[in-house]
Design a protein around this motif. Structure first.
Motif, PDB file in Angstrom:
ATOM      1  N   VAL A  32       0.826  -1.216   0.000  1.00 64.29           N
ATOM      2  CA  VAL A  32       0.000   0.000   0.000  1.00 64.29           C
ATOM      3  C   VAL A  32       0.857   1.261   0.000  1.00 64.29           C
ATOM      4  N   GLY A  33       0.556   2.162  -0.912  1.00 60.64           N
ATOM      5  CA  GLY A  33       1.119   3.506  -0.884  1.00 60.64           C
ATOM      6  C   GLY A  33       0.122   4.439  -0.205  1.00 60.64           C
ATOM      7  N   PHE A  34       0.551   5.102   0.868  1.00 56.16           N
ATOM      8  CA  PHE A  34      -0.327   5.994   1.633  1.00 56.16           C
ATOM      9  C   PHE A  34       0.099   7.418   1.294  1.00 56.16           C
ATOM     10  N   ILE A  35      -0.735   8.131   0.546  1.00 58.13           N
ATOM     11  CA  ILE A  35      -0.290   9.405  -0.023  1.00 58.13           C
ATOM     12  C   ILE A  35      -1.239  10.548   0.338  1.00 58.13           C
ATOM     13  N   GLY A  36      -0.754  11.758   0.149  1.00 60.32           N
ATOM     14  CA  GLY A  36      -1.537  12.958   0.417  1.00 60.32           C
ATOM     15  C   GLY A  36      -0.604  14.134   0.610  1.00 60.32           C
ATOM     16  N   ALA A  37      -1.160  15.329   0.595  1.00 63.38           N
ATOM     17  CA  ALA A  37      -0.357  16.538   0.748  1.00 63.38           C
ATOM     18  C   ALA A  37       0.221  16.630   2.152  1.00 63.38           C
ATOM     19  N   ASN A  38       1.241  17.479   2.316  1.00 59.48           N
ATOM     20  CA  ASN A  38       1.817  17.706   3.641  1.00 59.48           C
ATOM     21  C   ASN A  38       0.745  18.177   4.609  1.00 59.48           C
ATOM     22  N   GLY A  39       0.752  17.591   5.824  1.00 56.99           N
ATOM     23  CA  GLY A  39      -0.171  18.028   6.860  1.00 56.99           C
ATOM     24  C   GLY A  39      -1.532  17.385   6.835  1.00 56.99           C
ATOM     25  N   GLU A  40      -1.760  16.424   5.909  1.00 54.18           N
ATOM     26  CA  GLU A  40      -3.071  15.775   5.827  1.00 54.18           C
ATOM     27  C   GLU A  40      -3.240  14.664   6.869  1.00 54.18           C
ATOM     28  N   LEU A 172      18.480   1.953  11.166  1.00 60.78           N
ATOM     29  CA  LEU A 172      17.141   1.589  11.652  1.00 60.78           C
ATOM     30  C   LEU A 172      16.355   0.826  10.585  1.00 60.78           C
ATOM     31  N   LEU A 173      16.486   1.252   9.329  1.00 62.95           N
ATOM     32  CA  LEU A 173      15.789   0.580   8.231  1.00 62.95           C
ATOM     33  C   LEU A 173      16.342  -0.832   8.047  1.00 62.95           C
ATOM     34  N   ALA A 174      17.672  -0.978   8.091  1.00 64.59           N
ATOM     35  CA  ALA A 174      18.287  -2.298   7.935  1.00 64.59           C
ATOM     36  C   ALA A 174      17.836  -3.251   9.040  1.00 64.59           C
ATOM     37  N   LYS A 175      17.805  -2.767  10.283  1.00 59.49           N
ATOM     38  CA  LYS A 175      17.362  -3.592  11.411  1.00 59.49           C
ATOM     39  C   LYS A 175      15.916  -4.039  11.211  1.00 59.49           C
ATOM     40  N   LEU A 176      15.087  -3.099  10.757  1.00 58.73           N
ATOM     41  CA  LEU A 176      13.673  -3.408  10.544  1.00 58.73           C
ATOM     42  C   LEU A 176      13.508  -4.478   9.466  1.00 58.73           C
ATOM     43  N   LEU A 177      14.246  -4.367   8.361  1.00 50.46           N
ATOM     44  CA  LEU A 177      14.132  -5.340   7.273  1.00 50.46           C
ATOM     45  C   LEU A 177      14.633  -6.716   7.711  1.00 50.46           C
ATOM     46  N   LEU A 178      15.655  -6.740   8.568  1.00 44.47           N
ATOM     47  CA  LEU A 178      16.171  -8.016   9.065  1.00 44.47           C
ATOM     48  C   LEU A 178      15.194  -8.696  10.015  1.00 44.47           C
ATOM     49  N   GLU A 179      14.363  -7.920  10.704  1.00 40.66           N
ATOM     50  CA  GLU A 179      13.381  -8.490  11.637  1.00 40.66           C
ATOM     51  C   GLU A 179      12.254  -9.225  10.911  1.00 40.66           C
ATOM     52  N   LYS A 180      12.065  -8.927   9.614  1.00 35.57           N
ATOM     53  CA  LYS A 180      11.046  -9.573   8.774  1.00 35.57           C
ATOM     54  C   LYS A 180       9.677  -9.599   9.446  1.00 35.57           C
ATOM     55  N   PRO A 181       9.123  -8.427   9.770  1.00 31.03           N
ATOM     56  CA  PRO A 181       7.801  -8.398  10.403  1.00 31.03           C
ATOM     57  C   PRO A 181       6.705  -8.813   9.424  1.00 31.03           C
ATOM     58  N   THR A 182       5.541  -9.163   9.978  1.00 34.02           N
ATOM     59  CA  THR A 182       4.391  -9.494   9.125  1.00 34.02           C
ATOM     60  C   THR A 182       3.948  -8.278   8.329  1.00 34.02           C
ATOM     61  N   ILE A 183       4.002  -7.101   8.984  1.00 35.06           N
ATOM     62  CA  ILE A 183       3.601  -5.847   8.353  1.00 35.06           C
ATOM     63  C   ILE A 183       4.738  -4.836   8.504  1.00 35.06           C
ATOM     64  N   LEU A 184       5.136  -4.252   7.392  1.00 30.66           N
ATOM     65  CA  LEU A 184       6.117  -3.166   7.428  1.00 30.66           C
ATOM     66  C   LEU A 184       5.384  -1.833   7.318  1.00 30.66           C
ATOM     67  N   LEU A 185       5.726  -0.879   8.180  1.00 31.80           N
ATOM     68  CA  LEU A 185       5.201   0.488   8.093  1.00 31.80           C
ATOM     69  C   LEU A 185       6.396   1.413   7.849  1.00 31.80           C
ATOM     70  N   LEU A 214       3.371   2.175   2.938  1.00 30.51           N
ATOM     71  CA  LEU A 214       4.485   3.051   2.619  1.00 30.51           C
ATOM     72  C   LEU A 214       4.009   4.490   2.434  1.00 30.51           C
ATOM     73  N   ILE A 215       4.567   5.405   3.222  1.00 28.69           N
ATOM     74  CA  ILE A 215       4.353   6.840   2.991  1.00 28.69           C
ATOM     75  C   ILE A 215       5.539   7.347   2.185  1.00 28.69           C
ATOM     76  N   SER A 216       5.277   7.944   1.046  1.00 27.84           N
ATOM     77  CA  SER A 216       6.374   8.464   0.226  1.00 27.84           C
ATOM     78  C   SER A 216       5.831   9.512  -0.742  1.00 27.84           C
ATOM     79  N   HIS A 217       6.710  10.484  -1.066  1.00 28.66           N
ATOM     80  CA  HIS A 217       6.395  11.465  -2.111  1.00 28.66           C
ATOM     81  C   HIS A 217       7.245  11.218  -3.354  1.00 28.66           C
ATOM     82  N   ASP A 218       7.938  10.065  -3.376  1.00 33.46           N
ATOM     83  CA  ASP A 218       8.791   9.699  -4.507  1.00 33.46           C
ATOM     84  C   ASP A 218       7.949   8.890  -5.499  1.00 33.46           C
ATOM     85  N   ILE A 219       7.509   9.561  -6.553  1.00 35.13           N
ATOM     86  CA  ILE A 219       6.560   8.949  -7.498  1.00 35.13           C
ATOM     87  C   ILE A 219       7.151   7.723  -8.177  1.00 35.13           C
ATOM     88  N   GLU A 220       8.395   7.830  -8.642  1.00 31.35           N
ATOM     89  CA  GLU A 220       9.030   6.706  -9.343  1.00 31.35           C
ATOM     90  C   GLU A 220       9.113   5.481  -8.428  1.00 31.35           C
TER      91      GLU A 220
END
Length: 518
Positions: A32-40, A172-185, A214-220
């Motif tokens: 899931v991509g969770f998108i919206g303008a700043n402050g929404e 922090l990102l590397a540690k999170l990916l190594l933990e292999k959670p059911t859901i990544l936020l 995933l929250i991101s403003h990186d369209i590509e």
């Protein structure tokens, strides 16, 4: 199967509503991509579903046995630990099992018979768990993820307190990916990543079997990794199937349909009101007029689609400087140790330069040294005549108690309140956000306040350190336009090639100057 269900959530801060009767569901395997303008309220939503915030109304329901991993950039790292230590913490439950197995082994020397058989069975079960969990491949897993995110180049035995903000985020990102959670936020995970590491993370998420939000403003990036979009706008949340480009197409169709329906309804209302006005006084037609009035009163009004106010950025230009903005002679940058080889570089009037390279190689240090905010480690810098710089710094105090209005007014005390509000509104901040404290604004809104301050000063050189971090798509487009139109000189640190590659005149890679092996 739904792994997360959000039912009728409403939430706000003070008199400002963030969500009104919002529902959400995350199915197994959805990206899931969770998108919206700043402050929404995107980060607020993640804090609600992880239990960091309690909603005013509604429920958050996780499926049983779900393990949630959240990349929170405010998480602190323990001083005294190395990068490798932190990454091994991702497997602390397996290390605890190994320790338990070793203790069982020690006990086996003192028992016999049934008790010995029981301990052997328990040890076998633990051994099976360790093998199936890849315990004996932990170091290889750590090396793979660390190298993918560029931590191997920094050195896994480096202590975390010596890392830059971007490097800490990578850990922090590397540690999170190594933990292999059911859901990544993941809240803007690419903000501090370089192009090659974004490419690695892209492939990782494309192959990720579990669900993520995933929250991101990186369209590509969004287009490559998500298959569902949730769009937050005007306190509502709408689900779209597909990637970001699919969302844009469907969103435009929806807006056009809503606008057409609004216009048709307005025409119908006008006809009804005209008929009522002409016929309510006549006895013969009063009944028909009353009937139409009842119809009008029962009509559910369609709201006209609201256009989100886009920020407008522009930079005031000071007098023309001399030909050279600065020239360096055997410049070495660094703090307690050198970060670069001796540099003999110059920035000329009118150049627009992007500074690129891995985190921790000294991009921000270079800018601060050139501005004179920190001393040269070695060598010297000669500044040209009539150089008037404007500086956008990457990180500010996160506990800033000032409101956005106070933050600008303190720097420009001669402004009237109207002028301060006008300046902030121009940067895309609404009235409700202008009176909010800086520490509660989103990262993108804080960046807009800082850009607003920069726009109030005349300058002929813009020094910008990662100005696109946290900015929404519209704000990035407007900033890009303003920088293209600026007739002065620009020195820009940025990790998004699509932002700068069609307007900069030169690209400087700090990797070419670094003492480190990259």
């Amino acid at each position: 199967m739904s792994v997360l269900t959000v039912q009728n959530i409403s939430h706000g801060f003070g008199d400002r509503a963030i969500f009104e009767d919002v529902s959400f569901r995350l199915l197994k395997g959805e990206h899931v991509g969770f998108i919206g303008a700043n402050g929404e309220g995107k980060s607020t939503f993640l804090n609600i579903i992880t239990g960091k915030l309690v909603p005013d109304e509604g429920k958050v329901i996780w499926s049983n046995g779900v393990k949630v991993g959240y990349l929170d950039q405010h998480t602190t790292l323990t001083s005294g630990k190395t990068i490798r230590d932190v990454l091994r913490d991702a497997f602390e439950n397996l290390y605890a099992l190994e320790e338990k197995m070793l203790k069982i082994g020690d006990r086996m020397a003192d028992v016999s018979g049934q008790e010995l058989e029981k301990l052997l069975e328990e040890m076998g079960n633990i051994q099976d768990i360790l093998e199936s969990s890849g315990f004996y491949m932990i170091d290889a897993q750590i090396e793979e993820v660390a190298n993918g995110l560029g931590l191997g180049a920094i050195g896994l035995d480096r202590e975390v307190q010596d890392l830059s903000g971007g490097q800490r985020t990578k850990v922090l990102l590397a540690k999170l990916l190594l933990e292999k959670p059911t859901i990544l936020l993941l809240d803007e995970p690419t903000n501090y990543l370089d192009a090659e590491h974004i490419e690695w993370l892209t492939k990782f998420l494309q192959e990720y079997e579990n669900s993520f939000i995933l929250i991101s403003h990186d369209i590509e990036f969004l287009n490559k990794v998500v298959n569902i979009i949730y769009h937050v706008e005007n306190r509502e949340l709408t689900r779209y199937v597909g990637n970001y480009n699919d969302f844009v197409r469907l969103y435009e169709i929806k807006k056009e349909q809503q606008l057409n329906a609004y216009h048709r309804q307005q025409q119908e209302i006008a006809k009804l009101e005209d008929f009522i006005a002409r016929n309510k006084a006549r006895v013969a037609t009063r009944g028909m007029a009353n009937s139409r009035q009842k119809r009008l009163d029962k009509m559910e009004l369609i709201e006209k689609p609201r256009e989100k106010a886009k920020p407008t950025f522009f930079f005031k230009e000071a007098r023309t400087p001399g030909r050279f903005i600065f020239t360096t002679q055997d410049l070495v940058i660094g703090y307690d140790k050198p970060l670069t080889k001796p540099l003999n570089i110059c920035l000329e009037r009118g150049q627009k330069v992007a500074v690129i390279g891995c985190n921790g190689l000294g991009k921000s240090t270079l800018l601060k040294t050139l501005l004179g905010l920190i001393p040269c480690y070695e060598g010297k810098i000669e500044h040209g005549d009539y150089v008037i710089p404007g500086y956008f710094e990457q990180e500010l105090n996160s506990d800033n108690e000032n409101t956005a209005l106070e933050e600008l007014w303190h720097e420009f005390p001669s402004y009237t309140q109207f002028e301060v509000r006008q300046a902030l509104a121009l940067a895309g901040l609404g009235n409700d956000r202008i009176l909010s404290k800086m520490k509660v604004l989103s990262g993108g809104e804080q960046a807009k306040v800082r850009l607003s301050k920069l726009m109030q000063r005349e300058c002929n050189v813009l020094i910008l350190d990662e100005p696109t971090n946290h900015l929404d798509v519209d704000a990035k487009e407007e900033l890009k336009k303003a920088l293209k139109e600026f007739k002065g000189t620009i020195l820009l640190v940025c990790h998004e090639p699509e932002f700068y590659q069609d307007w900069v005149t030169d690209v400087w890679s700090v990797e070419d100057w670094s003492n480190k092996i990259v």
